[in-house]
Design an enzyme around this catalytic site. Structure first.
Site, PDB file in Angstrom:
ATOM      1  CG  HIS A 135      -1.833   1.139   1.352  1.00 38.12           C
ATOM      2  ND1 HIS A 135      -3.183   1.061   1.088  1.00 38.12           N
ATOM      3  CD2 HIS A 135      -1.599   2.431   1.709  1.00 38.12           C
ATOM      4  CE1 HIS A 135      -3.741   2.257   1.287  1.00 38.12           C
ATOM      5  NE2 HIS A 135      -2.797   3.101   1.675  1.00 38.12           N
ATOM      6  CG  HIS A 139       0.208   6.203  -0.616  1.00 36.45           C
ATOM      7  ND1 HIS A 139      -0.724   7.108  -1.085  1.00 36.45           N
ATOM      8  CD2 HIS A 139      -0.384   5.535   0.394  1.00 36.45           C
ATOM      9  CE1 HIS A 139      -1.833   6.985  -0.381  1.00 36.45           C
ATOM     10  NE2 HIS A 139      -1.658   6.035   0.526  1.00 36.45           N
TER      11      HIS A 139
END
Length: 169
Positions: A135, A139
């Site tokens: 995750h 980003h």
């Protein structure tokens, strides 16, 4: 240390690829500490630098509530899947308040990078830590977890975002 403002969905910095870090030192260590403090203040388990408007390849994590001792910062992270097994789990994002959706990720990954002092780090991670690595690295590549959702869940999430008070303010 300083709690920084978390950028919200719609801010262009969230879709910008962060740049490699080439200089280590006190300012990078302060950034990592600020990010940890910001993540704690917001109640997250991970935070990437572009979520606070800094386009550098660093993320912080704190999975210590779930997996003993896993807390820190990773500079210039690179990961690879170990095997093909996938996990489906609920993900949310500090930059997209109020949205949590089942998101598919690799079950186990091998992470390589550096700590804030420039020392090499590596980790074999599964479960929540593997999810966090994927995750947060997304980003840093300018990718939000919404892009990992099925079309139906992405549409549902976008409708909720458009109706959210924080998005319309």
């Amino acid at each position: 240390m300083t709690v920084r403002e978390v950028r919200l969905y719609g801010d262009p910095v969230l879709t910008t690829r962060a740049e490699e870090i080439t200089e280590f030192g006190p300012s990078l260590e302060r950034l990592a500490q600020d990010m940890l403090e910001t993540m704690e203040d917001a109640g997250g388990v991970g935070l990437a630098a572009n979520q606070i408007g800094v386009t550098k390849r660093i993320f912080v994590f704190d999975c210590s509530h779930f997996q003993h001792g896993l807390r820190g910062a990773v500079i210039n992270p690179e990961w690879e899947a170990v095997g093909e097994e996938m996990q489906l789990g609920t993900e949310g994002c500090l930059s997209i308040p109020g949205i949590s959706q089942p998101t598919e990720r690799f079950s186990t990954v091998r992470l390589r990078g550096y700590d804030p002092q420039g020392r090499p780090v590596s980790m074999l991670a599964s479960g929540l830590m593997a999810r966090c690595i994927q995750h947060e690295t997304d980003h840093l590549d300018g990718v939000l977890f919404l892009q990992r959702l099925s079309d139906e869940l992405r549409k549902e999430s976008m409708k909720t975002i458009r109706q959210a008070e924080w998005f319309n303010s």
